[in-house]
Design an enzyme around this catalytic site. Structure first.
Site, short mmCIF file in Angstrom:
data_model
loop_
_atom_site.label_atom_id
_atom_site.label_comp_id
_atom_site.label_asym_id
_atom_site.label_seq_id
_atom_site.Cartn_x
_atom_site.Cartn_y
_atom_site.Cartn_z
N LEU A 26 5.29 14.82 -0.75
CA LEU A 26 6.26 14.37 0.04
C LEU A 26 7.04 13.21 -0.81
CD1 LEU A 26 5.23 14.15 3.90
CD2 LEU A 26 6.73 15.83 2.70
N ARG A 31 -7.72 6.90 16.46
CA ARG A 31 -8.84 7.72 15.42
C ARG A 31 -9.99 6.69 15.19
NH1 ARG A 31 -4.27 10.21 11.30
NH2 ARG A 31 -3.44 11.77 12.89
N GLU A 78 0.71 7.75 -0.12
CA GLU A 78 -0.60 7.55 0.23
C GLU A 78 -1.10 6.84 -1.13
OE1 GLU A 78 -3.19 10.61 1.34
OE2 GLU A 78 -4.98 9.58 1.44
#
Lengths: 225, 248, 660
Positions: C66, C353, C448
């Site tokens: 991305l 999470r 990331e």
């Protein structure tokens, strides 16, 4: 003309040519089959129909002209159909020069896989058929102008009937995939219509096979003499 | 379980290749197909032999990197399943498994089971996009898209470009791949301005890559791990015909 | 206990560290002014490259996910010359493709009280107050542009019957701001960026090198000016030069061997840059995702994530009794422990999470786990099926249920799913300033691969947002500010720096092939992964981290003596590729443990057992650790130097997260 040439330059366009010529040929085959069925209404009827094909369009057209126009259209269609098929087949062969050692088919039908050899068989049959019933060259007992006689005496030779029956089965298979494929190539298929279009393909194929096979079968069975 | 493998080995793009037999021993049925190859490779490495090269990456069925003709079927025997998600429980103890690379002249073998699928990228580069430079987009909700058109576009857009359609097609045709992208963009209002040019350019590129043509047999759709429908091929045909006939 | 460790330096640091470090603060170049105006002001103040001159600048983009694909396409649209590299056979295969759930954007289409500020606030809070406010606010601002851009590209987002975009609530968010394309949002967004990239490739504005792996960074006079790559087909080691280098190479979760990352995901690009001087930010921040399919045996090569949307309807439980091996349907309701619902009554099964993952580990450590090896908990849909009917469940989760069944051969409509946490995302990465530039001038890091936006824990549906924000809307502008200040084409491929780095890469490759030891690359990777998972995984403590810090260098030494890399350098050679990557993981793993050891607090994905509340919840120490830890490489075996970027929170109130 330019769009047609542009179309023909692509594989998708060649396929359209096959679909359109195929449509003409399917129309002919169906009409031919319907004409054949006149044999069951008696010899005179059939002979009259044969004569009608030569005089249709009169007096505007001279004797036999309409028939020749039809023959030319059909001949051009057959040639285009075969040339496009040959070019595409060569493209496909080049597309996979190295074959698989082991290859299974899942979706393909027998009909769809035998289009090429089926086409060759049909072509050979058409040549034989013309020599047999149109020119009489390959007919043992040919009487020019007496179609009914030629048909009945032709089919009384059992192996001739067998050749015709086999050829009709090949034609049926070709039509079964060809008609559906024609719809797909012309972009008519979609979820709503797929069922109907498949049905048309099946009906066309069945009608042509049954209608045409009825003749040799009737002759061999002694219904027609 | 134990299985016998016949694997296509080919040193590089220019060398000839051949099928070579291997034994895969003590494989758990819960092992994935690629993990089974991993374990064969570990044994090859232990014997100081060159391990079998095969393409793979995400191993969760979405990146489209993995391939393999397994017993003559693209991505193996399970429907809607990529090779990386195929598990050994789909086979029986004692089975013989043939593993070959995708075969198409447009997908040359680079080594063993690895092929070059760059042709797909070039097809997309020829027109498989909407020309909208960053920053020039209008507000997202200014163009409503009917839900059914959007859903159908998503069906087409699910393609992962793995090449199974080409591999399974008796003609090595790339029609299903090309059709999926042409259809997705033709179905959306955003794709309209370039609609005609796109299909013409993409089909031209597809042909020039050396793929075969479509005989509407349907092996592609059946092999497709994302179950892309052949109806999109009909849509491409329609788009192509319309675009050709109306081209100035 | 906490104060003990405060005064006692770690074994890897010298005693004078703290006083020295205080001066080693990093300047993040955050623009002055109110939070809301920072990006606007900055855009105005940045220098621009004359449109006619853009053609003269070459930018190297490594990675085509991305971030990379969006950046490469956008910079090409702006007029720069772009060279893009990816190790995959096509840029469309980057692992962004595997994201399932969705992408957040502060569009407030649902009129449910969402706003840019709320998205900003949720992201900072979700990151447990360890992210940089200014970056996160900018991220929330451009999130709305991302959706516009993607829709215009033809991304088939889910829609309502009126034809407008659909949204859902995701990952426990209190508003519906997540846009999605079935369970394949990452795929569709990546294909949008990929198509934009292919368009630029077709136009000749981007040169794309696939199956090409970056093996080192080239610095000239301290500036990033090029990279050394290996052509993974021919084995050719090549040098590429540019005016700036962008790393968009993703996360390093594969240091754990088993993760949800793609098999090829690796740290080599950022690690090599780190060795060349780029500081590594918060390396220990790892996200462990709670809903993955458990390990089935030793053969396991990777883990598969299932969208956490499953937790919207599934109930998580384990047997109350230790070692209860009865099949789930034989365990009566009274003997089941729905531990998330019990511990977090208001969030229940939708707890964040990190909390869900840790709770699963807790119950499994207590011997109450289910499935092979006791490493699993049930995710049960029986109640939801009773309440909504099997058809509704099939409609919502059919794809996921099918996938689960394909992998486990169990039918989740009848038997509860078994899930276990797995490494999923790394919030840490190369340290970058507000312009996304690392500590090496001219080296930019996006997505990331950088550390920037998620703090110590990333919220669901935020990774796609960050990758695209960086790639489409931030980097292409901020890189201009740098380029405007350097001379175009000021590099020489024949120069000494390129030659030397290329020679080093060649040597390293030959060295790997020449060891001819006994252990396979995978066996080293597995062992490293085991150490990392045990000691630097969901819960960490001083002792364990010290054990890892002792073991990893030993393992690394053994690797360089005893690894077996088969094959040749001039051909496709998967073993050689893996060996290079594992060699770098063996160095990175040590830094991660070091970082985890130094941070004697719990925050987000980093849980130090020494730092917890009486109820066992993560306990931050804002007085001592409200900073970004950016590590400087000082040579292998040398102690890395810690630099701090203090985090100041002017717009949010630091609070202990509570999901009770």
């Amino acid at each position: 003309m330019a769009p047609a040439l542009a179309l023909y330059r692509t594989s998708v366009g060649k396929k359209v040519v096959m679909a359109l010529t195929g449509l003409i040929l399917v129309g002919f085959v169906v009409a031919h089959m319907l004409g054949n069925l006149k044999v069951f209404t008696g010899g005179e009827h059939l002979n009259e129909y044969a004569e009608f094909l030569r005089t249709v369009g009169a007096p505007a057209l001279p004797y036999g002209m309409a028939l020749w126009i039809a023959r030319i259209v059909l001949l051009v269609s057959v040639v285009l159909h075969i040339v496009a098929a040959t070019q595409l087949t060569l493209q496909d062969r080049a597309g996979r020069p190295q074959r698989y050692a082991y290859h299974k088919k899942q979706a393909a039908t027998y009909a769809s896989l035998t289009m090429r050899w089926g086409g060759v068989i049909i072509l050979l049959f058409v040549i034989y058929h013309i020599l047999h019933f149109t020119t009489g060259t390959a007919h043992q007992n040919y009487i020019h102008g007496d179609v009914y006689h030629n048909v009945v005496s032709g089919f009384q030779v059992w192996y001739v009937s067998v050749i015709y029956i086999i050829a009709m089965v090949a034609l049926g298979a070709h039509l079964y995939h060809g008609v559906w494929s024609m719809f797909q190539t012309l972009g008519l298929n979609n979820q709503t219509w797929n069922g109907v279009l498949r049905g048309i393909a099946v009906l066309t194929a069945l009608a042509v096979v049954i209608g045409n096979i009825a003749l040799p079968v009737a002759v061999l069975a002694g219904f027609l003499t | 379980m134990n299985v016998t493998l016949h694997v296509w080995r080919q040193k590089n793009a220019t060398s000839p290749g051949k099928m070579v037999k291997y034994e895969a021993k003590n494989i758990s049925p819960d092992t994935s197909f690629l993990e089974m190859l991993d374990s064969v490779n570990q044994e090859l490495i232990a014997r100081d032999e060159d391990p079998i090269a095969f393409d793979h990456d995400c191993r969760e069925g979405i990146c489209g990197t993995c391939s393999l003709m397994i017993n003559g079927l693209a991505h193996g025997p399970e429907r809607a399943t990529t090779t990386c998600q195929l598990h050994m429980r789909s086979f029986k103890d004692g089975d013989t498994i043939y593993i070959e690379p995708w075969r198409a002249s447009a997908f040359p073998v680079l080594k063993d089971l690895v092929v070059d699928r760059g042709a797909f990228d070039r097809i997309i580069a020829s027109g498989g996009y909407i020309s909208v430079s960053t920053g020039s987009a209008p507000e997202a909700n200014s163009v409503p898209v009917p839900k059914d058109a959007s859903d159908l576009a998503m069906d087409a857009a699910a393609c992962i470009a793995c090449g199974a359609c080409v591999a399974a097609c008796p003609n090595a045709s790339a029609m299903l791949f090309t059709a999926a992208k042409v259809s997705q963009l033709a179905l959306l209002p955003q794709g309209q301005p370039e609609r005609q040019r796109r299909v013409l350019d993409m089909v031209r590129q597809m042909d020039s890559e050396g793929f075969g043509h479509c005989t509407n047999i349907g092996e592609c759709s059946t092999a497709c791990p994302k179950e892309i429908s052949m109806d999109f091929i009909a849509m491409l045909n329609r788009e192509h015909l319309k675009a050709t006939l109306s081209k100035k | 206990m906490a104060s003990d460790t405060q005064t006692r330096p770690t074994s890897t640091d010298v005693g004078t560290r703290r006083s020295l470090d205080l001066q080693r603060t990093l300047d993040a170049k955050i623009p002055a002014g109110p939070l809301q105006d920072k990006w606007d002001t900055h855009r105005f103040k940045m220098k621009l490259v004359n449109p006619a001159n853009k053609r003269k600048y070459t930018v190297l983009v490594v990675g085509s996910g991305l971030g990379g694909a969006a950046a490469a396409a956008t910079m090409a649209e702006l007029g720069y010359r772009v060279k893009c590299f990816c190790y995959q056979d096509s840029p469309r295969r980057a692992h962004s493709i595997a994201a399932q759930g969705g992408i957040n954007a502060a569009k407030n289409y649902r009129n449910d009280g969402d706003s840019i500020f709320r998205l900003f606030y949720d992201t900072v809070k979700g990151g447990d107050f360890r992210a940089r406010e200014a970056n996160v606010y900018r991220l929330a601002q451009v999130s709305v542009n991302i959706i516009d851009q993607c829709v215009a590209q033809g991304v088939p987002f889910a829609r309502e019957y009126g034809g407008l975009l659909d949204n859902r609530s995701f990952g426990g968010a209190q508003v519906s701001r997540t846009f999605y394309a079935r369970g394949q949002t990452g795929q569709q967004l990546l294909l949008g960026a990929y198509q934009a990239l292919q368009r630029q490739i077709g136009l000749g504005n981007v040169e794309m090198d696939t199956r090409t792996e970056m093996l080192d960074l080239v610095l000239v006079d301290g500036k990033a000016k090029g990279i050394i790559t290996r052509d993974m087909v021919t084995g050719k080691i090549e040098a590429h030069a540019g005016d700036a280098v962008v790393l968009a190479t993703g996360g390093y979760g594969n240091v754990f061997y088993l993760s949800t990352n793609a098999k090829g995901s690796n740290t080599t690009a950022i690690w090599r840059a780190h060795r060349k001087g780029a500081f590594f930010g918060n390396p220990c921040y790892t996200q462990i995702h709670p809903t993955c399919i458990p390990v089935s045996g030793e053969h396991q090569s990777k883990l598969t994530l299932m969208s956490e949307s499953l937790r919207n309807d599934g109930r998580v439980w384990v047997p109350k009794r230790q070692g209860d091996t009865r099949p789930p349907h034989e365990i009566p309701e009274s003997e089941r422990d729905y531990y998330l619902e019990r511990k977090y009554p208001s969030f229940g099964n939708l707890a964040p999470r990190d909390i869900s993952s840790r709770s699963a580990k807790e119950v499994c450590d207590a011997g109450r786990g289910v499935g092979p090896g006791g490493l699993g908990v049930y995710l049960d849909f029986a109640d939801a099926i009773k309440r909504l009917g099997v058809e509704k469940i099939r409609e919502r989760y059919g794809n996921l249920f099918d996938m689960y069944q394909r992998i486990t051969a169990e039918n989740p409509y009848e038997v509860p799913m078994r899930i276990y946490p797995a490494v999923h995302y790394t919030m840490g990465g190369l340290w970058v300033d507000y312009n996304l530039m690392s500590t090496i001038p001219g080296l930019f890091v996006i997505g990331e691969a950088n550390f920037s936006d998620h703090g110590a824990n990333r919220l669901g549906a935020s990774a796609l947002m960050q990758g695209l924000a960086d790639g489409y809307f931030i980097l292409p502008l901020t890189i201009g500010d740098y380029l405007a200040q350097v001379k175009a084409g000021d590099f020489n491929l024949e120069g000494g720096e390129f030659r030397q780095t290329q020679a080093e890469v060649n040597q390293r490759t030959e060295r790997l092939l020449g060891i001819k030891g006994k252990r396979s690359v995978d066996s080293f990777h597995r062992e490293l992964g085991r150490v990392m998972w045990d000691e630097c995984g969901m819960a960490r403590n001083d002792q364990g981290l010290r054990r890892a810090l002792a073991r990893i260098p030993e393992l690394r030494a053994e690797f360089w003596e005893n690894v077996r890399v088969t094959g040749e350098s001039n051909n496709i050679n998967g073993e050689l590729e893996k060996a290079g990557r594992v060699a770098d993981f063996l160095e990175l793993g040590e830094l991660m443990c070091l970082d985890a050891l130094h941070r004697v607090e719990s925050c987000g994905g980093h849980f130090r057992e020494e730092s917890q509340t009486e109820e066992g919840e993560a306990l931050r120490d804002d007085d001592r650790f409200a900073y970004v830890a950016a590590w400087e490489f000082k040579g292998l075996g040398e102690k890395p130097v810690l630099h701090r970027e203090p985090l100041s929170f002017e717009n949010v109130q630091l609070a202990q997260r509570s999901y009770k």
